[in-house]
Enzyme design. Structure first.
Site, PDB file in Angstrom:
ATOM      1  N   CYS A  58      -6.257  -0.214   6.723  1.00  0.00           N
ATOM      2  CA  CYS A  58      -6.007   0.404   5.411  1.00  0.00           C
ATOM      3  C   CYS A  58      -7.142   1.380   5.046  1.00  0.00           C
ATOM      4  O   CYS A  58      -8.320   1.006   5.042  1.00  0.00           O
ATOM      5  CB  CYS A  58      -5.883  -0.682   4.346  1.00  0.00           C
ATOM      6  SG  CYS A  58      -5.497  -0.004   2.715  1.00  0.00           S
ATOM      7  N   HIS A 115      -2.095  -4.060   4.945  1.00  0.00           N
ATOM      8  CA  HIS A 115      -1.917  -3.644   6.338  1.00  0.00           C
ATOM      9  C   HIS A 115      -3.274  -3.416   6.985  1.00  0.00           C
ATOM     10  O   HIS A 115      -4.250  -3.054   6.311  1.00  0.00           O
ATOM     11  CB  HIS A 115      -1.046  -2.379   6.427  1.00  0.00           C
ATOM     12  CG  HIS A 115      -1.683  -1.154   5.841  1.00  0.00           C
ATOM     13  ND1 HIS A 115      -2.292  -0.187   6.611  1.00  0.00           N
ATOM     14  CD2 HIS A 115      -1.844  -0.747   4.563  1.00  0.00           C
ATOM     15  CE1 HIS A 115      -2.763   0.768   5.826  1.00  0.00           C
ATOM     16  NE2 HIS A 115      -2.514   0.455   4.577  1.00  0.00           N
ATOM     17  N   ARG A 131       3.026   4.842   6.344  1.00  0.00           N
ATOM     18  CA  ARG A 131       3.480   4.096   7.526  1.00  0.00           C
ATOM     19  C   ARG A 131       3.940   2.681   7.191  1.00  0.00           C
ATOM     20  O   ARG A 131       4.300   1.916   8.089  1.00  0.00           O
ATOM     21  CB  ARG A 131       2.335   4.034   8.552  1.00  0.00           C
ATOM     22  CG  ARG A 131       1.880   5.404   9.020  1.00  0.00           C
ATOM     23  CD  ARG A 131       0.534   5.331   9.699  1.00  0.00           C
ATOM     24  NE  ARG A 131      -0.535   4.948   8.760  1.00  0.00           N
ATOM     25  CZ  ARG A 131      -1.816   4.824   9.088  1.00  0.00           C
ATOM     26  NH1 ARG A 131      -2.203   5.026  10.333  1.00  0.00           N
ATOM     27  NH2 ARG A 131      -2.707   4.492   8.180  1.00  0.00           N
ATOM     28  N   CYS A 155       0.838  -1.198   0.000  1.00  0.00           N
ATOM     29  CA  CYS A 155       0.000   0.000   0.000  1.00  0.00           C
ATOM     30  C   CYS A 155       0.878   1.255   0.000  1.00  0.00           C
ATOM     31  O   CYS A 155       1.992   1.254   0.522  1.00  0.00           O
ATOM     32  CB  CYS A 155      -0.907   0.001   1.230  1.00  0.00           C
ATOM     33  SG  CYS A 155      -2.089   1.385   1.228  1.00  0.00           S
ATOM     34  N   ASP A 192       0.422   3.773   1.714  1.00  0.00           N
ATOM     35  CA  ASP A 192       0.400   4.345   3.061  1.00  0.00           C
ATOM     36  C   ASP A 192       1.814   4.655   3.572  1.00  0.00           C
ATOM     37  O   ASP A 192       2.701   3.794   3.539  1.00  0.00           O
ATOM     38  CB  ASP A 192      -0.298   3.344   4.002  1.00  0.00           C
ATOM     39  CG  ASP A 192      -0.666   3.971   5.335  1.00  0.00           C
ATOM     40  OD1 ASP A 192       0.239   4.494   6.021  1.00  0.00           O
ATOM     41  OD2 ASP A 192      -1.858   3.939   5.697  1.00  0.00           O
TER      42      ASP A 192
END
Ligand code: CO
Length: 218
Positions: A101, A98, A46, A42, A44
């Protein structure tokens, strides 16, 4: 330079630290890349691929998009897979989702936010597919976690069904496809117990992984 100076400062420090421990590091990397892994994760912020698995530059080929989707007509992702499998001959493709999400959450909450809804429609189809199983879970946080896991397994299936992975297996190229999930709250990866190394394993492994998801509660 007017802005983002600190990022260039960070970069200078990082590059000099690298050659402090290994003088030829960049020289060697500039010759060629030879990664064993393709990471599909992803976007993302993080979930940074290299850091999570402790791998330096040169060791992992990376594709990231919103909600780690492998979509049939997405030239971007498919080109990455083709290059990784045919040119780099990676040994492992890791699909890593994750928990929490945002892409999956948007679908679970039936929110509409514009252009990206077209992309997230791919997750919507997964939600519909598992609607009866998901509706038996009455905790929305658990539902979201299960959907994040289901999304990984469905994307593993999509990777396996690409012509590049199929022909690699036909040619006896060593190639495994894995489904993992990352927990932002503790920094730990979890293997979703799916590891597919040939076309003949595909159906059973996917079914087993889906059954696993609905037989435990976290
Ligand atoms: Co995400």
């Amino acid at each position: 330079m007017k802005v983002l100076k600190h990022l260039f400062e960070n970069n200078r420090k990082w590059a000099s630290n690298k050659i402090k421990n290994d003088a030829d590091f960049f020289k060697r990397l500039s010759q060629q890349q030879n990664p064993d892994y393709l990471w599909i994760g992803c976007s993302d912020s993080r979930v940074p691929a290299n850091q999570i698995v402790g791998l330096p530059p040169g060791e992992v080929f990376v594709h990231r998009n919103v909600a780690n989707l492998i979509v049939e007509k997405d030239l971007n992702c498919l080109s990455v897979i083709q290059f990784a499998v045919e040119a780099l001959k990676v040994k492992h493709i890791i699909v890593c989702g994750h928990y929490g999400c945002g892409g999956v959450k948007t679908v679970m909450e039936n929110k509409k936010i514009g252009l990206i809804d077209n992309w997230l429609a791919n997750i919507h189809k997964i939600k519909e597919k598992y609607d009866s199983e998901l509706s038996e879970i009455n905790n929305t946080a658990v539902q979201l976690s299960k959907m994040c896991e289901l999304n990984v397994i469905e994307q593993v299936k999509n990777v396996c069904n690409t012509e590049f992975v199929q022909s690699a297996w036909q040619n006896n190229q060593s190639l495994s496809v894995h489904g993992w999930i990352y927990d932002i709250s503790d920094g730990l990866l979890q293997d979703l117990e799916v590891c597919i190394t040939s076309h003949s394993e595909l159906k059973d492994e996917i079914e087993k992984a889906i059954r696993n998801i609905f037989t435990y509660t976290n």
